[in-house]
Structure formats: structure tokens, C-alpha cells
Write a protein that holds these residues in place. Structure first.
Motif, PDB file in Angstrom:
ATOM      1  N   TYR A   1       9.975 -15.529 -38.390  1.00 44.27           N
ATOM      2  CA  TYR A   1       9.653 -15.233 -36.994  1.00 44.27           C
ATOM      3  C   TYR A   1      10.581 -16.018 -36.054  1.00 44.27           C
ATOM      4  CZ  TYR A   1       5.223 -12.859 -38.167  1.00 44.27           C
ATOM      5  OH  TYR A   1       4.269 -11.987 -38.629  1.00 44.27           O
ATOM      6  N   ARG A   2      10.882 -17.240 -36.424  1.00 44.82           N
ATOM      7  CA  ARG A   2      11.740 -18.054 -35.567  1.00 44.82           C
ATOM      8  C   ARG A   2      13.164 -17.490 -35.541  1.00 44.82           C
ATOM      9  NH1 ARG A   2      11.470 -24.631 -34.904  1.00 44.82           N
ATOM     10  NH2 ARG A   2      12.466 -24.642 -32.858  1.00 44.82           N
ATOM     11  N   LYS A   3      13.651 -17.025 -36.680  1.00 48.20           N
ATOM     12  CA  LYS A   3      14.973 -16.389 -36.699  1.00 48.20           C
ATOM     13  C   LYS A   3      14.983 -15.156 -35.807  1.00 48.20           C
ATOM     14  CE  LYS A   3      16.267 -17.919 -41.370  1.00 48.20           C
ATOM     15  NZ  LYS A   3      16.496 -17.489 -42.782  1.00 48.20           N
ATOM     16  N   ALA A   4      13.924 -14.374 -35.904  1.00 54.32           N
ATOM     17  CA  ALA A   4      13.838 -13.176 -35.062  1.00 54.32           C
ATOM     18  C   ALA A   4      13.805 -13.552 -33.582  1.00 54.32           C
ATOM     19  CB  ALA A   4      12.598 -12.368 -35.440  1.00 54.32           C
ATOM     20  N   ALA A   5      13.064 -14.613 -33.249  1.00 53.77           N
ATOM     21  CA  ALA A   5      12.955 -15.035 -31.853  1.00 53.77           C
ATOM     22  C   ALA A   5      14.266 -15.592 -31.314  1.00 53.77           C
ATOM     23  CB  ALA A   5      11.842 -16.072 -31.717  1.00 53.77           C
ATOM     24  N   GLN A   6      15.089 -16.156 -32.181  1.00 50.84           N
ATOM     25  CA  GLN A   6      16.395 -16.644 -31.736  1.00 50.84           C
ATOM     26  C   GLN A   6      17.308 -15.495 -31.343  1.00 50.84           C
ATOM     27  OE1 GLN A   6      17.469 -18.962 -35.168  1.00 50.84           O
ATOM     28  NE2 GLN A   6      16.575 -20.854 -34.368  1.00 50.84           N
ATOM     29  N   ILE A   7      17.112 -14.334 -31.980  1.00 50.40           N
ATOM     30  CA  ILE A   7      17.922 -13.152 -31.671  1.00 50.40           C
ATOM     31  C   ILE A   7      17.333 -12.385 -30.495  1.00 50.40           C
ATOM     32  CG2 ILE A   7      18.863 -10.994 -32.598  1.00 50.40           C
ATOM     33  CD1 ILE A   7      18.569 -12.272 -35.409  1.00 50.40           C
ATOM     34  N   THR A   8      15.998 -12.286 -30.447  1.00 49.58           N
ATOM     35  CA  THR A   8      15.299 -11.570 -29.379  1.00 49.58           C
ATOM     36  C   THR A   8      14.310 -12.536 -28.725  1.00 49.58           C
ATOM     37  OG1 THR A   8      15.465  -9.576 -30.742  1.00 49.58           O
ATOM     38  CG2 THR A   8      14.022  -9.449 -28.830  1.00 49.58           C
ATOM     39  N   PRO A   9      14.797 -13.441 -27.877  1.00 50.12           N
ATOM     40  CA  PRO A   9      13.964 -14.555 -27.398  1.00 50.12           C
ATOM     41  C   PRO A   9      12.882 -14.172 -26.404  1.00 50.12           C
ATOM     42  CG  PRO A   9      16.115 -14.618 -26.357  1.00 50.12           C
ATOM     43  CD  PRO A   9      16.183 -13.547 -27.385  1.00 50.12           C
TER      44      PRO A   9
END
Length: 456
Positions: free
Chosen positions: A224-232
């Protein structure tokens, strides 16, 4: 001389068969009827005609398209079989330690024809999405462990593709060309904040979701954190991170709560609904003409590009759960595709320059032969010009049944039966159970929306 020209025509005719479908017939026109059928009551009509091409030069691409069409239609078992053929094709590319005779042939023909004669390998984002979609096939077929295997492979591939791209960029020399520079600038405007083709927040989100559903919250938090780094800016991702940080008593909890608010936790008797919404189709590649100067003459070549795209900004509205729920963007697949083209343009330009030079030299040879024969074979030069025009086709191949955009939404609600609707779709019934997750996958294709749901 006439014999060699006859052989050239035989080569053109031979390559127009099934094994080389895209050499002379652009790929988007081939797949257009199948995309149209996805908006009809018969989405798999003529699927066997499409799948028959899997053994050809573009077999990997046709396997991906066939798998996606069957998946949109809800036949997850047949989709799984087609995707496995695509995965095997990717592995075959990986495992080739020596250049086969067939690859030598395709390389030679592509030098005089176009890049469509090169077997389709697929950009990294397509390979990643094959595994992501295969994971969803397993999940909706009731095999959660099989789904986890596929999403782990998807994650691994994102790292591999990033390393491969960084290595390849070091070996590509910049080639000055005003037309290409202008196209690169235009493509950059179409991708927004997305800067690569191989980092896909949608895939990371699916991986995180499956880890969470498998009661692996630490792994879920990482993805989830990786995804949030791309789509913050996605608020559902933000809430996932706050909630898991609280559940795992992580030191980041205070920071996350200050940024995104208190964690929303389920009440007793509530279940969770998770929506995955896929919208429209990725755009098709178009063709542009690129001038190349050779010995004072201007030669023209064709390269693929994307036209400027109007952004899909409207959030999908989910009704029937009490208050309306808005799905938020998790990934623009069109931006991944555009970035993949940008990343390949320097190498494509290099191949095109070599091809133009080879065709120029062959044309000069024919004209020289005509002069030596006292103009008795002037037709040879005309034949070569026709051959050059017909064979000059941009490589417009890409996986065209992929969605253009993916959105997500989540909510904890009381257990029970609900009648829901997405935007202007038909109503569908879903069930929510206490302490369980109801996953709803909505796929919009033209004027048709299909829903698939599973309780986990």
C-alpha cells in the motif's frame, strides 16, 4: 536483378500471412472488432479467430488480448489459460540464450520491412499486468493462494523492469531529430505526474489487498505504501495506511494521523466493501512521418506515437450503500503506455535510421543496375519505390483491451444485502457479511458495465 525483385515481392506476400499479421495491416484495425464486441451481449464472439493467431509472430499479444476478453466476459478459467500462454511466451524470451534461426530471419526482414516483423515481446507494464490479471483470475476462481503467487511475481517484475530500463538507457545514444524531440515533449505532457511505465500503483494496490485478505498485514502495508508513493492523493490508500499503522502499532501512526486523519475502523457487525473500477480502453498508437537526410536527400520513415489525450477526470459514483461513494483514481494505464513508448523511442529511432539507410542503398543498387542495362529494367526502380512505401509501417502494436484508467473505493458498512449502481449502469445486488470483505470488480467497456463480486 529481376529475380531479386521477384523474391522481394514473394517476401511481401509471404509476410502478409497469419505469422506476420501486423507487417502490412496495422494492429489497431485488427483488434477493433473485438473491442466493439466487448460493448455487446456477445463479448466472446469470434474469440477463436483471435486466439488462432497465438502461434504467430505476434502470439504473445494475441494471448494477452484473448485472456483479457475472456476475463471481461467472466470466463476466468479460459482467461487463465490464455494468460498462461502469454506468461510462457515471456519466459521463452527470457530463456533464449542463443539467437535462433527464426530470430535471425525476423531481424533480417525487419531491417528491410518494419519493426512489426520483430516478434512482439511486450513492454514491461503489459507483462506486469498479465500477472496482476492472472491473480484476479485465481481469486475469482476461489484460489487465493494461486492469486498470491501471481501478485508476488508482479511485484518482482516491477523491480526487474526498473533495473532493465536503467541499464538500457545507459547504452542508448541520443540521436538529434527535431520531429522526435517534438513528439517526446508532446508525450510528456500527456503523462502528467506519471514518470515511468514500470511502476504501477494499481498492481501494488492489488498485491497489498490480497496480502491483507490473506491476513498478512505487514506485507499489505509495504505494498500500500508503494502504491501511495506513486499515487499520493488517493484517500482510500491513505486510510489503508493509517488503519494498518494503528493495527500494527507502527511508529508512523502519529505522522499518518496528522496528515490524513484518524483511522476508520469497522464497528461490530460490519463488513467491508472494496470496489475496483476499470474504465474505457487504452488509446491506440498513431503513425507519424519522420524525415531522415541521407547524402543530401530526404528519406521518410514512420514511427509510432500517441495523440494528445483528454484526461479522464470524472470520479465514478457508487450508489446504493447509503451515502454516495466516489471511486478515486489509482492508475492511468494510458500514461504507462505512453511512457513505455517514450522509453523505447531512442532505440526505435536507431532501428529506423538503419532501415532507411538499408533501403536507400538497395534502391541505389537497383537504379545503378537499371543504368547499366541501358534502362531496360527501369521498372525495377519503380518496384523498389512501391515496396518501400508499402513496407513503411509504424509499429502500432500494444495491448488494446486494457483499461485506460483504474479507480478504487472502500467502505465499512453494516452486513446485509445491497442494490448498487455505478454511474449510469444497471443495478446489481451484493451481499456484505460481518468481518468479511466483499470485493466488487466493475469493468466499463464502452456503453456496457459488467460486475463481478466475491466474498472473502
Amino acid at each position: 536483378m529481376l529475380k531479386s525483385l521477384s523474391m522481394a515481392f514473394l517476401l511481401m506476400v509471404g509476410l502478409s500471412g497469419c505469422a506476420y499479421n501486423s507487417v502490412f495491416v496495422n494492429y489497431p484495425s485488427q483488434i477493433a472488432p473485438y473491442k466493439q464486441q466487448l460493448s455487446s451481449d456477445y463479448p466472446t464472439a469470434n474469440i477463436n479467430d483471435l486466439a488462432d493467431n497465438i502461434n504467430g509472430n505476434d502470439g504473445l499479444l494475441y494471448a494477452q488480448e484473448s485472456g483479457r476478453i475472456m476475463q471481461v466476459a467472466g470466463d476466468f478459467e479460459r482467461s487463465k489459460a490464455y494468460y498462461q500462454q502469454a506468461i510462457s511466451a515471456y519466459q521463452a524470451f527470457d530463456d533464449k540464450a542463443i539467437i535462433s534461426a527464426s530470430k535471425l530471419g525476423s531481424g533480417a526482414s525487419s531491417l528491410l520491412l518494419n519493426d512489426n516483423a520483430i516478434p512482439y515481446r511486450g513492454p514491461g507494464y503489459e507483462r506486469i499486468m498479465v500477472h496482476q490479471y492472472q491473480a484476479l483470475n485465481y481469486l475469482f476462481s476461489g484460489d487465493a493462494q494461486g492469486a498470491l503467487v501471481e501478485v508476488r511475481r508482479s511485484n518482482e517484475l516491477q523491480s526487474i523492469e526498473q533495473a532493465r530500463y536503467q541499464k538500457s538507457q545507459k547504452s542508448v545514444q541520443n540521436m538529434a531529430n527535431g520531429t522526435i524531440d517534438a513528439q517526446m515533449a508532446q508525450l510528456s505532457q500527456s503523462t502528467g505526474s506519471v514518470t515511468s511505465s514500470f511502476l504501477n500503483a494499481y498492481s501494488y494496490y492489488i498485491t497489498g489487498l490480497l496480502h491483507e485478505l490473506a491476513n498478512e498485514p505487514n506485507d499489505a502495508f509495504i505494498d500500500y505504501r508503494k502504491a501511495a508513493q506513486i499515487t499520493p492523493d488517493n484517500q482510500y490508500l491513505q486510510q489503508d495506511l493509517v488503519r494498518l499503522a494503528k493495527q500494527l502499532a507502527m511508529p508512523q501512526l502519529d505522522e499518518f494521523q496528522q496528515r490524513w486523519g484518524e483511522a476508520v475502523m469497522p464497528s461490530e457487525g460490519q463488513g467491508q466493501v472494496v470496489f475496483i473500477v476499470e474504465r474505457s480502453f487504452v488509446p491506440e498508437k498513431q503513425s507519424i512521418t519522420v524525415p531522415f537526410p541521407i547524402n543530401g536527400n530526404i528519406q521518410s520513415a514512420s514511427l509510432a506515437t500517441y495523440q494528445p489525450q483528454r484526461q479522464l477526470t470524472t470520479a465514478s459514483l457508487i450508489q446504493g450503500l447509503g451515502d454516495n461513494l466516489e471511486a478515486q483514481n489509482i492508475a492511468n494505464i494510458d500514461a504507462l503506455a505512453i511512457n513505455a513508448l517514450k522509453e523505447d523511442l531512442p532505440a526505435a529511432l536507431f532501428r529506423q535510421a538503419a532501415r532507411i539507410y538499408a533501403k536507400y542503398e538497395l534502391n541505389q543498387s537497383v537504379q545503378s543496375g537499371s543504368r547499366r542495362a541501358n534502362n531496360q529494367v527501369d521498372a525495377g526502380a519503380l518496384v523498389m519505390q512501391i515496396f518501400n512505401v508499402i513496407s513503411e509501417q509504424a509499429d502500432r502494436r500494444s495491448w488494446l483491451t486494457l483499461p485506460r484508467q483504474a479507480q478504487i473505493a472502500k467502505q465499512f458498512i453494516d452486513a446485509g444485502d445491497y442494490d448498487i449502481r455505478l454511474n449510469n449502469s444497471q443495478n446489481v445486488k451484493i451481499e456484505v457479511k460481518p468481518s468479511r470483505t466483499t470485493l466488487i470488480w466493475a469493468i466499463e467497456t464502452g456503453n456496457r458495465t459488467r460486475f463481478y463480486s466475491i466474498i472473502i
